[in-house]
Design a protein around this motif. Structure first.
Motif, PDB file in Angstrom:
ATOM      1  N   GLY A 256     -32.670 -25.410  11.303  1.00  0.00           N
ATOM      2  CA  GLY A 256     -31.369 -26.062  11.373  1.00  0.00           C
ATOM      3  C   GLY A 256     -31.096 -26.923  10.156  1.00  0.00           C
ATOM      4  O   GLY A 256     -31.208 -26.470   9.012  1.00  0.00           O
ATOM      5  N   ASP A 257     -30.795 -28.192  10.412  1.00  0.00           N
ATOM      6  CA  ASP A 257     -30.488 -29.118   9.312  1.00  0.00           C
ATOM      7  C   ASP A 257     -31.754 -29.753   8.731  1.00  0.00           C
ATOM      8  O   ASP A 257     -31.670 -30.597   7.844  1.00  0.00           O
ATOM      9  N   GLY A 258     -32.918 -29.318   9.238  1.00  0.00           N
ATOM     10  CA  GLY A 258     -34.168 -29.900   8.760  1.00  0.00           C
ATOM     11  C   GLY A 258     -34.399 -29.697   7.276  1.00  0.00           C
ATOM     12  O   GLY A 258     -34.936 -30.580   6.597  1.00  0.00           O
ATOM     13  N   LEU A 259     -33.991 -28.540   6.762  1.00  0.00           N
ATOM     14  CA  LEU A 259     -34.184 -28.284   5.333  1.00  0.00           C
ATOM     15  C   LEU A 259     -33.418 -29.299   4.504  1.00  0.00           C
ATOM     16  O   LEU A 259     -33.961 -29.869   3.553  1.00  0.00           O
ATOM     17  N   ARG A 260     -32.149 -29.536   4.872  1.00  0.00           N
ATOM     18  CA  ARG A 260     -31.350 -30.510   4.122  1.00  0.00           C
ATOM     19  C   ARG A 260     -31.949 -31.917   4.227  1.00  0.00           C
ATOM     20  O   ARG A 260     -31.988 -32.664   3.251  1.00  0.00           O
ATOM     21  N   GLN A 261     -32.420 -32.273   5.408  1.00  0.00           N
ATOM     22  CA  GLN A 261     -32.971 -33.609   5.613  1.00  0.00           C
ATOM     23  C   GLN A 261     -34.225 -33.844   4.771  1.00  0.00           C
ATOM     24  O   GLN A 261     -34.470 -34.955   4.301  1.00  0.00           O
ATOM     25  N   HIS A 262     -35.011 -32.802   4.581  1.00  0.00           N
ATOM     26  CA  HIS A 262     -36.255 -32.924   3.808  1.00  0.00           C
ATOM     27  C   HIS A 262     -36.073 -32.580   2.332  1.00  0.00           C
ATOM     28  O   HIS A 262     -37.031 -32.697   1.563  1.00  0.00           O
ATOM     29  N   TRP A 263     -34.882 -32.156   1.942  1.00  0.00           N
ATOM     30  CA  TRP A 263     -34.686 -31.547   0.624  1.00  0.00           C
ATOM     31  C   TRP A 263     -35.133 -32.443  -0.524  1.00  0.00           C
ATOM     32  O   TRP A 263     -35.833 -32.001  -1.443  1.00  0.00           O
TER      33      TRP A 263
ATOM     34  N   TRP B  64     -35.547 -20.644   0.397  1.00  0.00           N
ATOM     35  CA  TRP B  64     -36.253 -21.892   0.121  1.00  0.00           C
ATOM     36  C   TRP B  64     -37.029 -22.354   1.354  1.00  0.00           C
ATOM     37  O   TRP B  64     -38.144 -22.884   1.257  1.00  0.00           O
ATOM     38  N   ARG B  65     -36.433 -22.178   2.537  1.00  0.00           N
ATOM     39  CA  ARG B  65     -37.107 -22.576   3.778  1.00  0.00           C
ATOM     40  C   ARG B  65     -38.445 -21.828   3.914  1.00  0.00           C
ATOM     41  O   ARG B  65     -39.486 -22.440   4.173  1.00  0.00           O
ATOM     42  N   HIS B  66     -38.404 -20.517   3.719  1.00  0.00           N
ATOM     43  CA  HIS B  66     -39.643 -19.733   3.781  1.00  0.00           C
ATOM     44  C   HIS B  66     -40.640 -20.202   2.724  1.00  0.00           C
ATOM     45  O   HIS B  66     -41.842 -20.317   2.994  1.00  0.00           O
ATOM     46  N   TYR B  67     -40.140 -20.468   1.528  1.00  0.00           N
ATOM     47  CA  TYR B  67     -41.027 -20.890   0.439  1.00  0.00           C
ATOM     48  C   TYR B  67     -41.768 -22.170   0.794  1.00  0.00           C
ATOM     49  O   TYR B  67     -43.001 -22.260   0.664  1.00  0.00           O
ATOM     50  N   HIS B  68     -41.020 -23.173   1.232  1.00  0.00           N
ATOM     51  CA  HIS B  68     -41.655 -24.462   1.508  1.00  0.00           C
ATOM     52  C   HIS B  68     -42.631 -24.392   2.679  1.00  0.00           C
ATOM     53  O   HIS B  68     -43.580 -25.188   2.744  1.00  0.00           O
ATOM     54  N   LEU B  69     -42.435 -23.452   3.583  1.00  0.00           N
ATOM     55  CA  LEU B  69     -43.340 -23.277   4.709  1.00  0.00           C
ATOM     56  C   LEU B  69     -44.543 -22.394   4.364  1.00  0.00           C
ATOM     57  O   LEU B  69     -45.382 -22.125   5.222  1.00  0.00           O
ATOM     58  N   GLY B  70     -44.614 -21.947   3.112  1.00  0.00           N
ATOM     59  CA  GLY B  70     -45.730 -21.110   2.696  1.00  0.00           C
ATOM     60  C   GLY B  70     -45.587 -19.663   3.107  1.00  0.00           C
ATOM     61  O   GLY B  70     -46.558 -18.897   3.022  1.00  0.00           O
ATOM     62  N   GLN B  71     -44.411 -19.283   3.531  1.00  0.00           N
ATOM     63  CA  GLN B  71     -44.136 -17.887   3.903  1.00  0.00           C
ATOM     64  C   GLN B  71     -43.649 -17.165   2.645  1.00  0.00           C
ATOM     65  O   GLN B  71     -42.487 -16.795   2.511  1.00  0.00           O
ATOM     66  N   PHE B  72     -44.565 -16.966   1.716  1.00  0.00           N
ATOM     67  CA  PHE B  72     -44.186 -16.535   0.383  1.00  0.00           C
ATOM     68  C   PHE B  72     -43.605 -15.114   0.356  1.00  0.00           C
ATOM     69  O   PHE B  72     -42.667 -14.850  -0.391  1.00  0.00           O
ATOM     70  N   ALA B  73     -44.143 -14.217   1.154  1.00  0.00           N
ATOM     71  CA  ALA B  73     -43.601 -12.859   1.180  1.00  0.00           C
ATOM     72  C   ALA B  73     -42.161 -12.857   1.690  1.00  0.00           C
ATOM     73  O   ALA B  73     -41.274 -12.208   1.106  1.00  0.00           O
ATOM     74  N   GLN B  74     -41.905 -13.591   2.775  1.00  0.00           N
ATOM     75  CA  GLN B  74     -40.542 -13.664   3.310  1.00  0.00           C
ATOM     76  C   GLN B  74     -39.603 -14.341   2.325  1.00  0.00           C
ATOM     77  O   GLN B  74     -38.434 -13.943   2.193  1.00  0.00           O
ATOM     78  N   ALA B  75     -40.089 -15.368   1.643  1.00  0.00           N
ATOM     79  CA  ALA B  75     -39.258 -16.061   0.655  1.00  0.00           C
ATOM     80  C   ALA B  75     -38.875 -15.121  -0.480  1.00  0.00           C
ATOM     81  O   ALA B  75     -37.713 -15.097  -0.920  1.00  0.00           O
ATOM     82  N   TYR B  76     -39.848 -14.343  -0.933  1.00  0.00           N
ATOM     83  CA  TYR B  76     -39.573 -13.408  -2.022  1.00  0.00           C
ATOM     84  C   TYR B  76     -38.566 -12.350  -1.593  1.00  0.00           C
ATOM     85  O   TYR B  76     -37.563 -12.121  -2.281  1.00  0.00           O
ATOM     86  N   ASP B  77     -38.796 -11.742  -0.447  1.00  0.00           N
ATOM     87  CA  ASP B  77     -37.903 -10.680   0.016  1.00  0.00           C
ATOM     88  C   ASP B  77     -36.497 -11.210   0.268  1.00  0.00           C
ATOM     89  O   ASP B  77     -35.503 -10.581  -0.122  1.00  0.00           O
ATOM     90  N   THR B  78     -36.401 -12.367   0.903  1.00  0.00           N
ATOM     91  CA  THR B  78     -35.090 -12.936   1.227  1.00  0.00           C
ATOM     92  C   THR B  78     -34.339 -13.335  -0.033  1.00  0.00           C
ATOM     93  O   THR B  78     -33.143 -13.068  -0.176  1.00  0.00           O
ATOM     94  N   GLY B  79     -35.038 -13.987  -0.957  1.00  0.00           N
ATOM     95  CA  GLY B  79     -34.390 -14.440  -2.182  1.00  0.00           C
ATOM     96  C   GLY B  79     -33.938 -13.301  -3.072  1.00  0.00           C
ATOM     97  O   GLY B  79     -32.830 -13.320  -3.616  1.00  0.00           O
ATOM     98  N   MET B  80     -34.774 -12.296  -3.229  1.00  0.00           N
ATOM     99  CA  MET B  80     -34.404 -11.162  -4.075  1.00  0.00           C
ATOM    100  C   MET B  80     -33.253 -10.377  -3.459  1.00  0.00           C
ATOM    101  O   MET B  80     -32.369  -9.880  -4.170  1.00  0.00           O
ATOM    102  N   ALA B  81     -33.229 -10.268  -2.122  1.00  0.00           N
ATOM    103  CA  ALA B  81     -32.122  -9.578  -1.459  1.00  0.00           C
ATOM    104  C   ALA B  81     -30.820 -10.353  -1.630  1.00  0.00           C
ATOM    105  O   ALA B  81     -29.742  -9.753  -1.780  1.00  0.00           O
ATOM    106  N   ALA B  82     -30.902 -11.690  -1.625  1.00  0.00           N
ATOM    107  CA  ALA B  82     -29.709 -12.511  -1.797  1.00  0.00           C
ATOM    108  C   ALA B  82     -29.174 -12.422  -3.218  1.00  0.00           C
ATOM    109  O   ALA B  82     -27.966 -12.468  -3.451  1.00  0.00           O
TER     110      ALA B  82
END
Length: 262
Positions: free
Chosen positions: A20-27, A48-66
């Protein structure tokens, strides 16, 4: 390239709620060391959410798709996967090479981002360490890393981790090429290293990675008997690690301290 066979980050990040808004609150805390405007696009936020949580594969796939700004968290994830998680040397080098290639493509496509230049410099620097500094200099990485860091700092002059990386560049070249050749060929000096390390901790007093990089650079320049190495490592362990990357780096700091005490 597929991320299906990437090793998972070995951390339990369940205590960090970025839903939810947790990413913005911790940004602000999450980007203390690598300043970044909060993204408006949902997909980029998710990357970015996936990245900061250490979900590096999901972060890469999501970011490149975006695409667009999403490429930045994707390439952070790719580089950190190589730096902290991948254990196979050949695969690690391949990930760094892919990060460098995709950074170049993003810049060629007109993406303007201080952190794109920063992570490009990090990927080149880590790859250079894998092939020896002499081979890296022969391939032109000395000048290319410097160029990317200068571009980053033109866009974000107070970027703590970019200053720490630039300091490490000065330290490594001064050590391996020698003081005279490092200064003549690249403009690299030990004074330059100290200047950028001090800027890193000044602009980011709560940046954990700025402290650990300071310690590593001092060891490169002066050996493991330099007393300030321990000081900066101990300070890094007193700083709260806000995301997966900082926790991984803090683990390395503990191991570094243990080696110094052995």
């Amino acid at each position: 390239m597929t991320t299906a066979d990437w090793q998972a980050c070995p951390l339990d990040m369940n205590d960090l709620d970025l839903s939810g808004d947790g990413l913005r609150q911790h940004w602000e805390a999450l980007h203390m060391g690598c300043p970044e405007p909060f993204p408006q696009e949902t997909a980029v936020q998710d990357a970015w959410r996936h990245y900061h949580l250490g979900q590096f594969a999901q972060a890469y796939d999501t970011g490149m798709a975006a695409g667009g700004a999403g490429v930045v968290p994707a390439l952070f994830a790719l580089t950190m996967q190589a730096q902290y998680v991948e254990k196979d040397e050949k695969r690690r080098a391949g990930l760094f090479k892919l990060a460098m290639k995709q950074c170049e493509e993003a810049e060629d496509n007109g993406l303007v981002s201080a952190n794109l230049h920063y992570i490009h410099a990090v990927a080149m620097g880590r790859y250079s360490q894998s092939i020896s500094i002499f081979e890296a200099l022969a391939q032109g990485f000395g000048g290319r890393i410097k160029e990317q860091l200068q571009k980053c700092l033109e866009l974000s002059p107070k970027h703590p981790e970019a200053h720490a990386t630039f300091a490490g560049w000065h330290a490594a070249i001064s050590d391996q090429a020698g003081a005279m050749m490092g200064r003549m060929l690249y403009g690299a000096t030990q004074d330059g290293a100290h200047e950028h390390y001090e800027l890193a901790v000044s602009h980011g007093p709560e940046s954990l990675i700025a402290r650990t990089e300071y310690a590593r650079g001092l060891e490169v320049m002066y050996g493991d008997k330099e007393p300030d190495i321990r000081k900066h490592l101990e300070q890094s362990l007193q700083i709260k690690a806000h995301d997966a990357t900082e926790r991984l780096d803090q683990q390395l700091a503990r191991e570094h301290l243990a080696r110094l005490s052995a």
